[in-house]
Design a protein around this motif. Structure first.
Motif, mmCIF file in Angstrom:
data_model
loop_
_atom_site.group_PDB
_atom_site.id
_atom_site.type_symbol
_atom_site.label_atom_id
_atom_site.label_comp_id
_atom_site.label_asym_id
_atom_site.label_seq_id
_atom_site.Cartn_x
_atom_site.Cartn_y
_atom_site.Cartn_z
ATOM 1 N N GLY A 147 66.581 37.053 84.556
ATOM 2 C CA GLY A 147 64.764 38.227 83.708
ATOM 3 C C GLY A 147 64.074 38.478 85.086
ATOM 4 O O GLY A 147 63.753 38.109 86.056
ATOM 5 N N ILE A 173 66.972 33.430 81.070
ATOM 6 C CA ILE A 173 66.815 34.701 80.126
ATOM 7 C C ILE A 173 66.997 33.498 78.804
ATOM 8 O O ILE A 173 67.609 32.952 79.006
ATOM 9 C CB ILE A 173 67.749 35.530 80.778
ATOM 10 N N GLU A 194 66.401 38.916 77.548
ATOM 11 C CA GLU A 194 64.923 40.040 77.608
ATOM 12 C C GLU A 194 65.485 41.204 76.938
ATOM 13 O O GLU A 194 64.339 41.328 76.213
ATOM 14 C CB GLU A 194 64.416 40.275 79.009
#
Length: 171
Positions: free
Chosen positions: A30, A36, A52
């Motif tokens: 991320g 993530i 995200e």
């Protein structure tokens, strides 16, 4: 320069690490962290966003957003996003594919081997459904490993452990 990819496909967060040249390295998935969120968002166009990007969209449009769907793997329950029905393994497949694409871009080539973790308590039917998720992601060279085994292997790669040592993992 060949490498192996380990994916910790978590219920709430997903992480990845690569093994090459005798070293283990985590890979940033991320923009803000190495992990993530294990979330998806189904756009009206049919595109599935992961991590995200999915979280940013899903907070304002919860009918197209799913989180913690890994818990449903093996239950036969389907997930409805924006009026469309999805199998849990297909949504997990999107997360896996996204991770592999991110790591491939980082490394400049696809991994030679992929290992995906799962809870040690999962019975055969849940591991079979995870294998279906791996297939849904199009990952041909992937195998499964129980999370405590993966944790022990990682620990042993970071510390000098005698060959006959016992490693215990507590979660």
């Amino acid at each position: 320069m060949s490498y192996a990819l380990g994916i910790d496909l978590g219920t709430t967060y997903t992480a990845a690490a690569i093994y090459r040249d005798g070293r283990v390295e985590t890979v940033s998935l991320g923009s803000h962290a190495n992990t993530i969120p294990t979330v998806v968002y189904a756009r009206e166009s049919g595109e599935i966003l992961v991590g995200e990007a999915a979280l940013a969209r899903g907070l304002n449009d919860p009918a197209r957003f799913a989180r913690e769907f890994k818990r449903r793997l093996g239950s036969g329950t389907e997930i409805v996003l924006g009026g469309e029905t999805f199998a849990t393994e297909d949504l997990l497949g999107h997360v896996l594919r996204s991770v592999v694409e991110t790591v491939t871009a980082y490394c400049g080539e696809p991994p030679a081997e992929i290992v995906v973790t799962h809870p040690a308590s999962w019975a055969d039917h849940r591991r079979d459904r995870l294998e279906a998720a791996v297939a849904s992601a199009g990952l041909e060279r992937a195998s499964l490993a129980a999370e405590p085994v993966a944790a022990a292997v990682f620990y042993a790669s970071q510390e000098r452990i005698p060959d006959d040592a016992v490693i215990a993992v507590y979660d």
